[in-house]
Design a protein around this motif. Structure first.
Motif, PDB file in Angstrom:
ATOM      1  N   GLY A 124       0.786  -1.184  -0.029  1.00 35.14           N
ATOM      2  CA  GLY A 124      -0.241   0.009   0.214  1.00 35.14           C
ATOM      3  C   GLY A 124       0.821   0.872   0.053  1.00 35.14           C
ATOM      4  O   GLY A 124      -0.015   2.791  -0.409  1.00 35.14           O
ATOM      5  N   LEU A 125       1.944   0.937   0.426  1.00 33.95           N
ATOM      6  CA  LEU A 125       3.147   2.621   0.717  1.00 33.95           C
ATOM      7  C   LEU A 125       3.444   2.771  -1.601  1.00 33.95           C
ATOM      8  O   LEU A 125       4.387   3.917  -1.101  1.00 33.95           O
ATOM      9  N   ILE A 126       2.941   1.711  -1.770  1.00 36.17           N
ATOM     10  CA  ILE A 126       3.773   2.123  -3.200  1.00 36.17           C
ATOM     11  C   ILE A 126       3.055   2.610  -4.514  1.00 36.17           C
ATOM     12  O   ILE A 126       2.020   1.762  -4.624  1.00 36.17           O
ATOM     13  N   ALA A 127       3.378   3.737  -5.110  1.00 39.14           N
ATOM     14  CA  ALA A 127       2.095   3.963  -6.036  1.00 39.14           C
ATOM     15  C   ALA A 127       2.460   4.201  -7.342  1.00 39.14           C
ATOM     16  O   ALA A 127       2.069   4.071  -8.388  1.00 39.14           O
ATOM     17  N   ALA A 128       4.000   4.346  -7.233  1.00 38.52           N
ATOM     18  CA  ALA A 128       4.757   3.972  -8.381  1.00 38.52           C
ATOM     19  C   ALA A 128       6.121   3.097  -8.151  1.00 38.52           C
ATOM     20  O   ALA A 128       6.174   3.764  -6.886  1.00 38.52           O
ATOM     21  N   ALA A 129       6.694   2.563  -9.875  1.00 36.44           N
ATOM     22  CA  ALA A 129       8.516   2.376  -9.099  1.00 36.44           C
ATOM     23  C   ALA A 129       9.597   2.127 -10.268  1.00 36.44           C
ATOM     24  O   ALA A 129       8.801   1.889 -11.140  1.00 36.44           O
ATOM     25  N   VAL A 130       9.916   2.522 -10.550  1.00 35.77           N
ATOM     26  CA  VAL A 130      11.503   2.575 -11.039  1.00 35.77           C
ATOM     27  C   VAL A 130      12.794   1.774 -10.811  1.00 35.77           C
ATOM     28  O   VAL A 130      13.208   0.934  -9.134  1.00 35.77           O
ATOM     29  N   ARG A 231       1.030  -4.394  -9.948  1.00 32.91           N
ATOM     30  CA  ARG A 231       0.016  -4.962  -9.399  1.00 32.91           C
ATOM     31  C   ARG A 231      -0.471  -3.318  -8.181  1.00 32.91           C
ATOM     32  O   ARG A 231      -1.779  -2.356  -8.126  1.00 32.91           O
ATOM     33  N   CYS A 232       0.606  -2.947  -7.843  1.00 31.74           N
ATOM     34  CA  CYS A 232       0.754  -1.580  -7.104  1.00 31.74           C
ATOM     35  C   CYS A 232       0.687   0.061  -7.790  1.00 31.74           C
ATOM     36  O   CYS A 232       0.095   0.831  -7.326  1.00 31.74           O
ATOM     37  N   GLY A 233       0.775  -0.006  -8.692  1.00 32.10           N
ATOM     38  CA  GLY A 233       1.065   1.144  -9.572  1.00 32.10           C
ATOM     39  C   GLY A 233       1.858   1.211 -10.993  1.00 32.10           C
ATOM     40  O   GLY A 233       2.784   0.310 -11.239  1.00 32.10           O
ATOM     41  N   PRO A 234       2.357   1.820 -11.750  1.00 34.02           N
ATOM     42  CA  PRO A 234       3.333   2.070 -13.235  1.00 34.02           C
ATOM     43  C   PRO A 234       4.147   1.349 -12.369  1.00 34.02           C
ATOM     44  O   PRO A 234       4.633   2.694 -12.012  1.00 34.02           O
ATOM     45  N   LEU A 235       5.117   0.968 -13.805  1.00 34.30           N
ATOM     46  CA  LEU A 235       6.346   1.178 -13.211  1.00 34.30           C
ATOM     47  C   LEU A 235       7.210   0.852 -15.216  1.00 34.30           C
ATOM     48  O   LEU A 235       7.184   0.924 -15.755  1.00 34.30           O
ATOM     49  N   LEU A 236       8.498   1.806 -14.143  1.00 30.09           N
ATOM     50  CA  LEU A 236       9.188   1.548 -15.661  1.00 30.09           C
ATOM     51  C   LEU A 236      10.547   0.979 -15.222  1.00 30.09           C
ATOM     52  O   LEU A 236      11.051   0.850 -13.612  1.00 30.09           O
ATOM     53  N   VAL A 237      11.167   0.111 -15.992  1.00 28.40           N
ATOM     54  CA  VAL A 237      12.308  -0.481 -15.915  1.00 28.40           C
ATOM     55  C   VAL A 237      12.963   0.170 -17.201  1.00 28.40           C
ATOM     56  O   VAL A 237      13.387  -0.039 -17.780  1.00 28.40           O
ATOM     57  N   LEU A 238      14.400   0.106 -15.620  1.00 24.55           N
ATOM     58  CA  LEU A 238      15.195   1.223 -16.733  1.00 24.55           C
ATOM     59  C   LEU A 238      17.026   0.123 -17.074  1.00 24.55           C
ATOM     60  O   LEU A 238      16.967  -0.772 -16.278  1.00 24.55           O
ATOM     61  N   ARG A 239      17.347  -0.072 -18.236  1.00 16.11           N
ATOM     62  CA  ARG A 239      18.128  -0.823 -18.750  1.00 16.11           C
ATOM     63  C   ARG A 239      19.666  -0.548 -19.602  1.00 16.11           C
ATOM     64  O   ARG A 239      19.517   0.414 -19.956  1.00 16.11           O
ATOM     65  N   GLY A 240      20.670  -0.141 -18.909  1.00 20.84           N
ATOM     66  CA  GLY A 240      21.828  -0.141 -18.700  1.00 20.84           C
ATOM     67  C   GLY A 240      22.212  -0.789 -20.875  1.00 20.84           C
ATOM     68  O   GLY A 240      22.019  -2.204 -20.219  1.00 20.84           O
ATOM     69  N   ALA A 241      21.966  -0.240 -21.391  1.00 24.04           N
ATOM     70  CA  ALA A 241      22.499  -1.424 -22.992  1.00 24.04           C
ATOM     71  C   ALA A 241      23.978  -2.336 -23.254  1.00 24.04           C
ATOM     72  O   ALA A 241      23.515  -2.858 -23.102  1.00 24.04           O
ATOM     73  N   GLN A 281      16.322  10.488 -16.813  1.00 23.20           N
ATOM     74  CA  GLN A 281      15.230  11.858 -16.443  1.00 23.20           C
ATOM     75  C   GLN A 281      14.746  11.699 -17.373  1.00 23.20           C
ATOM     76  O   GLN A 281      13.399  11.730 -16.484  1.00 23.20           O
ATOM     77  N   ALA A 282      14.231  11.336 -18.973  1.00 18.78           N
ATOM     78  CA  ALA A 282      12.789  11.716 -19.619  1.00 18.78           C
ATOM     79  C   ALA A 282      12.093  10.762 -19.406  1.00 18.78           C
ATOM     80  O   ALA A 282      10.972  11.081 -19.016  1.00 18.78           O
ATOM     81  N   ALA A 283      12.109   9.513 -19.088  1.00 20.38           N
ATOM     82  CA  ALA A 283      11.857   8.576 -18.730  1.00 20.38           C
ATOM     83  C   ALA A 283      11.160   8.748 -17.096  1.00 20.38           C
ATOM     84  O   ALA A 283       9.591   7.818 -16.940  1.00 20.38           O
ATOM     85  N   ILE A 284      12.132   9.272 -16.415  1.00 20.42           N
ATOM     86  CA  ILE A 284      11.536   8.907 -14.794  1.00 20.42           C
ATOM     87  C   ILE A 284      10.432  10.152 -14.615  1.00 20.42           C
ATOM     88  O   ILE A 284       9.479   9.648 -14.548  1.00 20.42           O
ATOM     89  N   LEU A 285      10.622  10.944 -15.588  1.00 21.76           N
ATOM     90  CA  LEU A 285       9.316  12.621 -15.246  1.00 21.76           C
ATOM     91  C   LEU A 285       8.134  12.122 -16.010  1.00 21.76           C
ATOM     92  O   LEU A 285       7.495  11.911 -15.725  1.00 21.76           O
ATOM     93  N   ALA A 286       8.525  11.350 -17.399  1.00 28.68           N
ATOM     94  CA  ALA A 286       7.433  10.633 -18.115  1.00 28.68           C
ATOM     95  C   ALA A 286       6.051   9.468 -17.242  1.00 28.68           C
ATOM     96  O   ALA A 286       4.849   9.776 -16.742  1.00 28.68           O
ATOM     97  N   LEU A 287       6.677   9.040 -16.826  1.00 32.80           N
ATOM     98  CA  LEU A 287       6.489   8.079 -15.831  1.00 32.80           C
ATOM     99  C   LEU A 287       6.320   9.664 -14.315  1.00 32.80           C
ATOM    100  O   LEU A 287       4.560   8.681 -14.113  1.00 32.80           O
ATOM    101  N   LEU A 288       6.179   9.793 -14.269  1.00 34.52           N
ATOM    102  CA  LEU A 288       5.904  10.544 -12.580  1.00 34.52           C
ATOM    103  C   LEU A 288       4.708  11.640 -13.555  1.00 34.52           C
ATOM    104  O   LEU A 288       3.768  11.230 -12.387  1.00 34.52           O
ATOM    105  N   ALA A 289       4.536  12.218 -14.548  1.00 36.14           N
ATOM    106  CA  ALA A 289       3.359  13.210 -14.915  1.00 36.14           C
ATOM    107  C   ALA A 289       1.834  11.551 -14.942  1.00 36.14           C
ATOM    108  O   ALA A 289       0.967  12.778 -15.151  1.00 36.14           O
ATOM    109  N   ARG A 290       2.370  11.235 -15.003  1.00 37.83           N
ATOM    110  CA  ARG A 290       1.150   9.847 -14.951  1.00 37.83           C
ATOM    111  C   ARG A 290       1.117   9.637 -13.849  1.00 37.83           C
ATOM    112  O   ARG A 290      -1.137   9.729 -13.436  1.00 37.83           O
ATOM    113  N   LEU A 291       1.030  10.224 -12.808  1.00 34.15           N
ATOM    114  CA  LEU A 291       0.650  10.364 -11.347  1.00 34.15           C
ATOM    115  C   LEU A 291      -0.138  11.287 -10.812  1.00 34.15           C
ATOM    116  O   LEU A 291      -0.099  12.666 -11.759  1.00 34.15           O
ATOM    117  N   PRO A 292      -1.958  11.133 -10.580  1.00 34.81           N
ATOM    118  CA  PRO A 292      -2.435  12.634 -10.449  1.00 34.81           C
ATOM    119  C   PRO A 292      -1.581  13.403  -9.011  1.00 34.81           C
ATOM    120  O   PRO A 292      -0.746  13.043  -8.332  1.00 34.81           O
TER     121      PRO A 292
END
Length: 292
Positions: A124-130, A231-241, A281-292
């Motif tokens: 319940g503490l997790i709104a989204a995660a990277v 199921r807690c919220g939107p997720l972003l997976v970052l991978r170093g190429a 940073q662009a990917a993280i900001l895009a995820l955060l922009a989805r949150l209320p």
């Protein structure tokens, strides 16, 4: 140089005094919420300074934690407590102490395992995660590489020797780094002793609980926890190429089995992106922009 954060301390359930860098929202911004940043195995909250500058300018409060045994957090008398479950419980204690009901979590490497574990302890503490460059399984070869330096004795050294040491263990992950970047990494990884020499800023005992066999046995549990995190919220997976810790096929499978997850690869970086890259940073900001 003016510090961009305040020191924040809280106590764990077993009585350790723990530390985080508390980056408050920039003056004049509308508060957006809290982001908790969790570092890798031998690293600490300093790794998130650049990201915190970006996020605080947009109204986010950023708590960049030093896990127990690192930097400003106390070392545990019982090394068996250096494990993702205890780290996750330490974060629960932090949010309770601060009166924070929900947060975005950003984990790097070990911080990914802590975030996944948190989904089984306090979802319940997790709104989204990277999830930055790690997942429910890690190749044995990558664990062996990390084991060749993590927790191994390193003598005190001057700044030049420290920069050479850092480049020797991380050069393949950051092929475009130059002397300035390696010196900056030294300031995040080392602490200065009274005699002016530098030493690594973590308890060597943190590696005692990092067992390749244990991680292999835990794979089914971690995959189930990953699905629960989804199921807690939107997720972003970052991978170093260039990463050897998060193979592309593992990252793709993570996206396939999660309810709402996006994969972004960061070019010209191995394990793990420092989250100061424009792509990160662009990917993280895009995820955060989805949150209320």
């Amino acid at each position: 140089m003016t510090r961009s954060y305040d020191d924040l301390y809280w106590n764990s359930s077993d009585g350790l005094r723990l530390h985080a860098r508390d980056h408050q929202p920039a003056a004049g911004t509308s508060p957006r919420g809290t982001v908790v940043c969790i570092p890798g195995l031998t690293r600490n909250g300093a790794d998130f300074d650049a990201l915190a500058t970006t996020l605080s300018a947009r109204g986010w409060r950023v708590l960049a934690v030093d896990l127990r045994g690192r930097a400003g957090s106390a070392r545990a008398p019982d090394p068996s407590s250096y494990n993702p479950r205890t780290y996750a419980d330490d974060l629960v204690a932090l949010l309770r102490a601060q009166g924070i009901d929900r947060s975005v979590f950003i984990g790097t490497s070990l911080g990914v395992l802590v975030t996944i574990t948190l989904a089984t302890r306090a979802p319940g503490l997790i709104a989204a995660a990277v999830l930055n460059d790690a997942g429910p399984e890690v190749p044995a070869e990558a664990l062996a590489r990390i084991g060749r330096y993590a927790g191994k004795p390193v003598p005190p050294m001057d700044a030049a020797a420290a920069a050479s040491y850092v480049e020797s263990i991380a050069g393949t992950a950051f092929p475009k780094y130059g002397p300035d970047e390696w010196r900056a990494m030294v300031t995040r990884m080392f602490r200065m002793r009274d005699d002016g020499l530098l030493e690594l800023d973590y308890d060597p005992a943190i590696v005692r609980t990092v067992s390749p066999l244990l991680l292999r046995l835990m794979r089914p549990l971690l995959w189930r926890a990953w699905r629960k995190l989804g199921r807690c919220g939107p997720l972003l997976v970052l991978r170093g190429a260039l990463s050897d810790v998060l193979p592309r096929e593992v990252a793709q499978h993570m996206i396939a089995v999660a309810a709402d997850a996006t994969l972004v690869e960061v070019p010209d970086v191995g394990h793990a992106p420092m989250l100061d890259e424009p792509e990160s940073q662009a990917a993280i900001l895009a995820l955060l922009a989805r949150l209320p």
